[in-house]
Design an enzyme around this catalytic site. Sequence first.
Site, PDB file in Angstrom:
ATOM      1  N   CYS A  44      -2.024   1.632   2.132  1.00  0.00           N
ATOM      2  CA  CYS A  44      -0.821   1.260   1.383  1.00  0.00           C
ATOM      3  C   CYS A  44      -1.261   0.333   0.255  1.00  0.00           C
ATOM      4  O   CYS A  44      -1.846  -0.719   0.528  1.00  0.00           O
ATOM      5  CB  CYS A  44       0.170   0.564   2.319  1.00  0.00           C
ATOM      6  SG  CYS A  44       1.629  -0.116   1.482  1.00  0.00           S
TER       7      CYS A  44
ATOM      8  N   CYS B   3       0.695   4.685  -5.178  1.00  0.00           N
ATOM      9  CA  CYS B   3       1.316   4.421  -3.876  1.00  0.00           C
ATOM     10  C   CYS B   3       0.964   5.617  -3.007  1.00  0.00           C
ATOM     11  O   CYS B   3       0.991   6.755  -3.473  1.00  0.00           O
ATOM     12  CB  CYS B   3       2.834   4.274  -4.017  1.00  0.00           C
ATOM     13  SG  CYS B   3       3.740   4.270  -2.442  1.00  0.00           S
TER      14      CYS B   3
END
Length: 258
Positions: free
Chosen positions: A75, A186
Amino acid sequence: MVTCESPIAVIDSGVGGISVLTRLWEIMPQENYIYFGDSKNAPYGVRPTEEIKRLTFKSAEKLIERGAKELVIACNTATSAAASELRIKYPDLPIIGLEPALKPAALSGGHPTVIVMATELTLREKKFAGLVERFRDNAEIIGLPAPGIVELVETSRADSPEMDEYLRKLFSPFDKEKEYCIVLGCTHFPFAKRSIRRVMGENVKLFDGAPGAARYAKKQLEERGLLRPDGQPGSIRFENSDENSIPLLKSLFESYEL
């Protein structure tokens, strides 16, 4: 005691880190993995940094206590908020983070226009500002917050009319006749690749940090003599703070296009 048989822990704010897990599995299929997604608290990118740090530490410590030999923070937002402090707390554990693949995009040639799609937190962090400063002479770099993608991916709408509509609005300021390099900053965003190409054209160049992170994860285990022997089948355990998201984790892993 950590051994070659110990698992690799992969954590994410939800299901997006599956795009990283698939890359890890591609080059280390003999390894055992535990994947934990925190879909109950997704998205992280709109939360305060201290809250993201707390959530990331909670997920990481849960798997470290279960004997993980390596931690992959799949992440970008969690990496920005917590990776440095996790490395301080666990100096002997290889901790792999994600960052936007700005370097390969900026150096792809011809002084490209690079659109960095990411969460608001990733784009406002000092680390990203440093990357922009480093490569600003090589490319025109534009940060583009895209928080809506995370929710659509988390609700099984990565390749959907809703995603297309969201992206059409997001990219409306850009000239579709121009070629762009788009950084998927992302880990949820690679699941929207088809939709991005439909909206921006097939010639758009997409850059994803997951392959580089997976290679680095393997290198760290090699250097420590912790790779599991080739030829032995590995395993993956899927876990999530929202149990209803576990079937989606498995589905995304099985259907992801490298």
